[in-house]
Design a protein around this motif. Sequence first.
Motif, PDB file in Angstrom:
ATOM      1  N   THR A 179       0.832  -1.194   0.000  1.00  0.00           N
ATOM      2  CA  THR A 179       0.000   0.000   0.000  1.00  0.00           C
ATOM      3  C   THR A 179       0.872   1.251   0.000  1.00  0.00           C
ATOM      4  O   THR A 179       2.046   1.217   0.376  1.00  0.00           O
ATOM      5  N   VAL A 180       0.262   2.358  -0.411  1.00  0.00           N
ATOM      6  CA  VAL A 180       0.993   3.626  -0.460  1.00  0.00           C
ATOM      7  C   VAL A 180       1.457   4.021   0.935  1.00  0.00           C
ATOM      8  O   VAL A 180       2.621   4.399   1.151  1.00  0.00           O
ATOM      9  N   ALA A 192       4.557  10.208   7.029  1.00  0.00           N
ATOM     10  CA  ALA A 192       3.991   9.629   5.813  1.00  0.00           C
ATOM     11  C   ALA A 192       2.628  10.236   5.505  1.00  0.00           C
ATOM     12  O   ALA A 192       2.349  10.625   4.367  1.00  0.00           O
ATOM     13  N   ASP A 193       1.753  10.340   6.509  1.00  0.00           N
ATOM     14  CA  ASP A 193       0.438  10.935   6.286  1.00  0.00           C
ATOM     15  C   ASP A 193       0.548  12.417   5.959  1.00  0.00           C
ATOM     16  O   ASP A 193      -0.235  12.951   5.170  1.00  0.00           O
ATOM     17  N   ALA A 194       1.539  13.088   6.553  1.00  0.00           N
ATOM     18  CA  ALA A 194       1.697  14.525   6.298  1.00  0.00           C
ATOM     19  C   ALA A 194       2.067  14.796   4.839  1.00  0.00           C
ATOM     20  O   ALA A 194       1.496  15.684   4.199  1.00  0.00           O
ATOM     21  N   VAL A 217      -2.709  13.223  -2.271  1.00  0.00           N
ATOM     22  CA  VAL A 217      -3.175  11.850  -2.488  1.00  0.00           C
ATOM     23  C   VAL A 217      -3.472  11.168  -1.157  1.00  0.00           C
ATOM     24  O   VAL A 217      -3.292   9.962  -1.018  1.00  0.00           O
ATOM     25  N   ALA A 218      -3.926  11.943  -0.179  1.00  0.00           N
ATOM     26  CA  ALA A 218      -4.230  11.349   1.127  1.00  0.00           C
ATOM     27  C   ALA A 218      -5.337  10.305   1.021  1.00  0.00           C
ATOM     28  O   ALA A 218      -5.369   9.344   1.794  1.00  0.00           O
ATOM     29  N   GLY A 219      -6.230  10.462   0.064  1.00  0.00           N
ATOM     30  CA  GLY A 219      -7.306   9.493  -0.095  1.00  0.00           C
ATOM     31  C   GLY A 219      -6.870   8.178  -0.701  1.00  0.00           C
ATOM     32  O   GLY A 219      -7.646   7.227  -0.721  1.00  0.00           O
ATOM     33  N   ARG A 261       3.458   9.465  -9.790  1.00  0.00           N
ATOM     34  CA  ARG A 261       4.433  10.547  -9.668  1.00  0.00           C
ATOM     35  C   ARG A 261       4.237  11.330  -8.381  1.00  0.00           C
ATOM     36  O   ARG A 261       5.202  11.770  -7.754  1.00  0.00           O
ATOM     37  N   ARG A 262       3.021  11.517  -7.973  1.00  0.00           N
ATOM     38  CA  ARG A 262       2.773  12.218  -6.712  1.00  0.00           C
ATOM     39  C   ARG A 262       3.312  11.422  -5.519  1.00  0.00           C
ATOM     40  O   ARG A 262       3.888  11.989  -4.593  1.00  0.00           O
ATOM     41  N   VAL A 263       3.108  10.106  -5.555  1.00  0.00           N
ATOM     42  CA  VAL A 263       3.642   9.273  -4.473  1.00  0.00           C
ATOM     43  C   VAL A 263       5.168   9.298  -4.484  1.00  0.00           C
ATOM     44  O   VAL A 263       5.813   9.320  -3.428  1.00  0.00           O
ATOM     45  N   ALA A 264       5.776   9.293  -5.668  1.00  0.00           N
ATOM     46  CA  ALA A 264       7.228   9.375  -5.750  1.00  0.00           C
ATOM     47  C   ALA A 264       7.743  10.688  -5.178  1.00  0.00           C
ATOM     48  O   ALA A 264       8.770  10.725  -4.482  1.00  0.00           O
ATOM     49  N   LEU A 265       7.037  11.781  -5.441  1.00  0.00           N
ATOM     50  CA  LEU A 265       7.437  13.060  -4.849  1.00  0.00           C
ATOM     51  C   LEU A 265       7.235  13.053  -3.341  1.00  0.00           C
ATOM     52  O   LEU A 265       8.028  13.651  -2.605  1.00  0.00           O
ATOM     53  N   ALA A 266       6.189  12.383  -2.875  1.00  0.00           N
ATOM     54  CA  ALA A 266       6.001  12.256  -1.432  1.00  0.00           C
ATOM     55  C   ALA A 266       7.175  11.511  -0.803  1.00  0.00           C
ATOM     56  O   ALA A 266       7.652  11.889   0.283  1.00  0.00           O
TER      57      ALA A 266
END
Length: 609
Positions: free
Chosen positions: A90-91, A109-111, A118-120, A135-140
């Motif tokens: 999971t993310v 991680a949640d922050a 992409v908190a949802g 890509r958003r998760v990679a930037l996170a």
Amino acid sequence: MLQAIGLTSTPRRDLPPLVDDLTFEAPQGAVTALLGEPGSGKTTALRLMLELEPGRGVAYFRGRPLHRIPQPGREVGVLLGDVPGNPARTVRGQLRMLCAAAGVPASRADAVLEVVGVAGLRDQRLGSLSLGMERRVALAAALLADPCTLLLDEPAAGLSPRDRDWLHGLLRGHAALGGAVLFTTDDAKEAARCADRVVSIAAGRLVADQDAAAFARTRLRPRVAVRTPHAARLADVLGREARAAQRPVEIVEESGNHLSVYGTNCAEVGEAAFRHGVLVHQLADETGDARTAVTPEEAPVPQARAASSGAEASAEAAGTAAHSCSQASGPAPAGVERRRPAARPPASPVRRVGGPLRPLRYELLRVFGTATPALTAALVVAVSVVTALALARSGGASQSRVLAAWPELLPLPPAALGAGLLGALAFGEEYRYPALAAHRGTVPRRMGLLAAKLAVCAALALLLGALAAAADAAALHLVFGSGPLRNPDRWISPVVSWAGLLVGCAWAGVLASGVFRSATAGLAAVLAVPVGVVPLVRQVLEGPSAHPVAGAAARLRGLAWAQWPPEADRLLLGILRVMAQPVGTALLLSLMVLLCAYGFTGLRSRVRW
């Protein structure tokens, strides 16, 4: 501030370097674009800065090279390639595992998921994400440790215009807080629109280092974008008026009802359309296509062509790009100062994959982040129960082999194979789905990471063995009653042998996967112990011995400082008896060889080329 000085890759001797004496700066509080065609050396330059590639030169992050920063992950956030991690994870689980690797609280991680929007999707699997969400998760992941510098390789590749706008806004926000941002791209318009500075490279060498305004003025062509239902008529009108006024204007008919007009402005196009009664839906000034690629040996020169019928004219932007190239041949252009070649910098070290700052927590999150342990345990128990029932029904096997579900034809029992598989995944899964990549910048603590993996895999192996033995005993009692089972006279030796076999197989899988960087190789090494090593050891041990080892337990008790109880003699004798067996000796030899190989290949944090 990021300073790259003399970056030069060192590939094979018969190949030219992909990056050749590249020097530039990416200041704090600004977004810098590294622009170049595919294959120009952009990714190699980033890897040289991160000391992931053999080469010369050095990169300073606020005055310090990467290998001298105590916690590099909190200084540099990196995006190289796709999102690292098993697609079944999971993310949120992936980011929590990377938090343990970087040594930051798990709440981070949640922050960062909130920051990238992409908190949802925190409970979504990585393999189910779209390209934009990925890509958003990679930037996170790059922002987890709140780094000062961001190094991003093609972060907008394949994104929709909306996602591109969001990405550029995020990079601008990071730079506005005082951070330095360096991203690579092959789109000149994107570089001019989104960056404060543009560093252009070609064939691995510096072409130009300019601010965005100068880059757009000297390297790009302004154009007027027109949308009209009468595109052909308007193009003919503009061409005739340009020829009559002897002005260099180029008209390009785009797809649909769009025109791109070079060498003029919105006012002139609008007035021409009004005079001839041509309906116009859209009229806007835009930055047009990039000019012809510039080589390091030449600077762009102004060009002008006369307009012709249809779209034959071409108006190039005037001016030249002021740049310097340390190895350009020929005289330098007027007004451009030529640098003197500096002394060649020393070779940079190549960082190996480092361990996490919290190895035990990281390893627990890695193991239980997917359903692999549960599925492996269920499969092992099912196969073990079926095998034990078959052995008990056929007869002829000892009670220990029946409980272990280990027939003579199989090299290892199902529980040992399952333990070896879990051990092989300890490193093999990371190399297949990089969860702790070298560019994460964690402090090298390979011994801590290895100890955590060995401890967790040993605990899983013992738990798996106990579960399989208990399931076998319950199935035998349910089917055959108390016939196949009886109270053993000596239970210590079989229990120690069973535990040693399971832990040895798990450790062999861990070490082999770390040496060969493959889960398949780790499992193959586990199978190689009974198939290849045990026969050789048996030939050595079955020979006559001139000096027996009887009484070893009593002699060891005499060497100990504190006297242990007599009951411990049976446990020690059981351990010695297990080690004297061919399987135990083969496992010890294999583990020693694998540990030495792991030390040579994995414990070196730096290698100089």
